[in-house]
Design a protein around this motif. Sequence first.
Motif, PDB file in Angstrom:
ATOM      1  N   TRP A 199       0.822  -1.209   0.000  1.00  0.00           N
ATOM      2  CA  TRP A 199       0.000   0.000   0.000  1.00  0.00           C
ATOM      3  C   TRP A 199       0.858   1.263   0.000  1.00  0.00           C
ATOM      4  O   TRP A 199       0.349   2.357  -0.274  1.00  0.00           O
ATOM      5  CB  TRP A 199      -0.920   0.013   1.211  1.00  0.00           C
ATOM      6  CG  TRP A 199      -2.124  -0.850   1.033  1.00  0.00           C
ATOM      7  CD1 TRP A 199      -2.372  -2.054   1.611  1.00  0.00           C
ATOM      8  CD2 TRP A 199      -3.249  -0.577   0.192  1.00  0.00           C
ATOM      9  NE1 TRP A 199      -3.578  -2.555   1.187  1.00  0.00           N
ATOM     10  CE2 TRP A 199      -4.139  -1.668   0.315  1.00  0.00           C
ATOM     11  CE3 TRP A 199      -3.594   0.478  -0.653  1.00  0.00           C
ATOM     12  CZ2 TRP A 199      -5.347  -1.716  -0.371  1.00  0.00           C
ATOM     13  CZ3 TRP A 199      -4.801   0.418  -1.333  1.00  0.00           C
ATOM     14  CH2 TRP A 199      -5.663  -0.662  -1.196  1.00  0.00           C
ATOM     15  N   ALA A 200       2.140   1.124   0.274  1.00  0.00           N
ATOM     16  CA  ALA A 200       3.035   2.283   0.186  1.00  0.00           C
ATOM     17  C   ALA A 200       3.406   2.594  -1.265  1.00  0.00           C
ATOM     18  O   ALA A 200       4.010   3.637  -1.536  1.00  0.00           O
ATOM     19  CB  ALA A 200       4.308   2.034   1.000  1.00  0.00           C
ATOM     20  N   LEU A 201       3.050   1.706  -2.181  1.00  0.00           N
ATOM     21  CA  LEU A 201       3.414   1.870  -3.592  1.00  0.00           C
ATOM     22  C   LEU A 201       2.274   2.525  -4.372  1.00  0.00           C
ATOM     23  O   LEU A 201       1.115   2.434  -3.981  1.00  0.00           O
ATOM     24  CB  LEU A 201       3.713   0.497  -4.213  1.00  0.00           C
ATOM     25  CG  LEU A 201       4.779  -0.356  -3.531  1.00  0.00           C
ATOM     26  CD1 LEU A 201       4.815  -1.738  -4.191  1.00  0.00           C
ATOM     27  CD2 LEU A 201       6.140   0.314  -3.596  1.00  0.00           C
ATOM     28  N   PRO A 202       2.594   3.129  -5.496  1.00  0.00           N
ATOM     29  CA  PRO A 202       1.536   3.590  -6.398  1.00  0.00           C
ATOM     30  C   PRO A 202       0.720   2.399  -6.903  1.00  0.00           C
ATOM     31  O   PRO A 202       1.199   1.265  -6.921  1.00  0.00           O
ATOM     32  CB  PRO A 202       2.316   4.253  -7.547  1.00  0.00           C
ATOM     33  CG  PRO A 202       3.668   4.540  -6.991  1.00  0.00           C
ATOM     34  CD  PRO A 202       3.941   3.495  -5.971  1.00  0.00           C
ATOM     35  N   ARG A 203      -0.499   2.654  -7.327  1.00  0.00           N
ATOM     36  CA  ARG A 203      -1.402   1.567  -7.719  1.00  0.00           C
ATOM     37  C   ARG A 203      -0.815   0.703  -8.824  1.00  0.00           C
ATOM     38  O   ARG A 203      -0.975  -0.522  -8.819  1.00  0.00           O
ATOM     39  CB  ARG A 203      -2.742   2.143  -8.157  1.00  0.00           C
ATOM     40  CG  ARG A 203      -3.721   1.086  -8.660  1.00  0.00           C
ATOM     41  CD  ARG A 203      -5.093   1.663  -8.882  1.00  0.00           C
ATOM     42  NE  ARG A 203      -5.712   2.017  -7.607  1.00  0.00           N
ATOM     43  CZ  ARG A 203      -6.744   2.838  -7.502  1.00  0.00           C
ATOM     44  NH1 ARG A 203      -7.239   3.417  -8.571  1.00  0.00           N
ATOM     45  NH2 ARG A 203      -7.263   3.100  -6.317  1.00  0.00           N
ATOM     46  N   ARG A 204      -0.138   1.307  -9.799  1.00  0.00           N
ATOM     47  CA  ARG A 204       0.419   0.516 -10.904  1.00  0.00           C
ATOM     48  C   ARG A 204       1.372  -0.552 -10.390  1.00  0.00           C
ATOM     49  O   ARG A 204       1.372  -1.692 -10.866  1.00  0.00           O
ATOM     50  CB  ARG A 204       1.150   1.452 -11.880  1.00  0.00           C
ATOM     51  CG  ARG A 204       1.787   0.742 -13.066  1.00  0.00           C
ATOM     52  CD  ARG A 204       2.450   1.743 -13.989  1.00  0.00           C
ATOM     53  NE  ARG A 204       3.517   2.459 -13.301  1.00  0.00           N
ATOM     54  CZ  ARG A 204       4.760   1.994 -13.166  1.00  0.00           C
ATOM     55  NH1 ARG A 204       5.075   0.804 -13.649  1.00  0.00           N
ATOM     56  NH2 ARG A 204       5.676   2.710 -12.561  1.00  0.00           N
TER      57      ARG A 204
END
Length: 392
Positions: A199-204
């Motif tokens: 969840w710390a990452l961008p959606r892609r």
Amino acid sequence: MTVTFVELTAHREADGWIVGRAPAGPFVALPDLGMETIELLSAGRSTAEVHAELHRRHGEEVDVAAFVASLDRIGFVARIDGRPGATVVQPRPSLPWLRSGHLRWLVRWPAAVVWCAVVLAAVVLLVRSPERRPGLADLVWADSAALVLLVDAVVASVVISLHELGHLAVARAFGVPGTVTLSTRLTVLVAQTDVTGAWALPRRRRVLVYLAGTATDLLVAAGCLFGSLGFAADGTVATCLRAVVLTIGLGALLQWALFLRTDGYFLVQDVSGCRNLYGDAGRLLRFWVRRGPDPRPGLPPRERRFVSGYAPFMAVGAVLTVGAFVVVSVPVLVRLLVVAGGDVARGVSGPHWADLADGVVGLAVLAAFHGTLLWLLGRRLLGAVRRRRGTT
């Protein structure tokens, strides 16, 4: 009251902020006002000062103390007025020696090109060589039922391990720790990789983590198909390799059973913009049977529509899954136990060592699988009972 936070990560999404404790979570979705409150508190202002500032800026009465208490419960607070905040134990990552630098190549375009070429070549092979296509008959590749059961169990374990390793490797390539454990989905025994830190990452990038298991499955299946070319199509080795491909295919179907918390479910949840689709749908089902409040008023309109549509779908899927377990799996299990027990009885009275070995191996495989399933189900049930007692 002054507050010091632990190391938090935050990034903007279309409908607010995703804020979490680095690197493994937990994470929460916050509106702009919630993120603004965290920023003001992080600047060293007291809760009273933040309350006054938010009222001046937005004309709203924000219960900053209650907000801080909620963040403390999930482990976001390091200290409150000099006192330590609540302690949250983060899961220990699996294979901690795997570093992001070792795996970064997995999420770069050359790896994607190679993967597409291999999978496309396997599809062409299936189209042009019908004799290499797997079928249900390939699962019974030997006369000994116990031998087939044992080898199939080992193969399934390896395939599942590689699937979870795919999730773990792609998550780790992005710097996200992951933990592989055994769990259950209703009456189904599964392995799972906890990548909450995604969840710390961008959606892609999150989508890549979700799809990594299926991508690994397809690569392994393609390898088995190519490997079978070195053997006669009707030979034992080629049949076993096709059985592996079929095992992978059946497992992939489970991953897209969207009424369970599978890879496909997490992909749909994220793309739909829902934060806890399964949990909200479960609460809605309990509301419909008059056992809890309606969760929909607290959800954004988009999530409300998805939850309302997903809840009956989830209920039907759950009923069918449990029904299939009772109607199909239990009778099959009983039949296998009877056959294995008969082999043991014949082997002892004979003595017929082949029958005895078949029976013992069959009973051992069945006991290991179903014993693990029952243990996990019992542990989950006991945990639910304890939580219910703790809230009454």
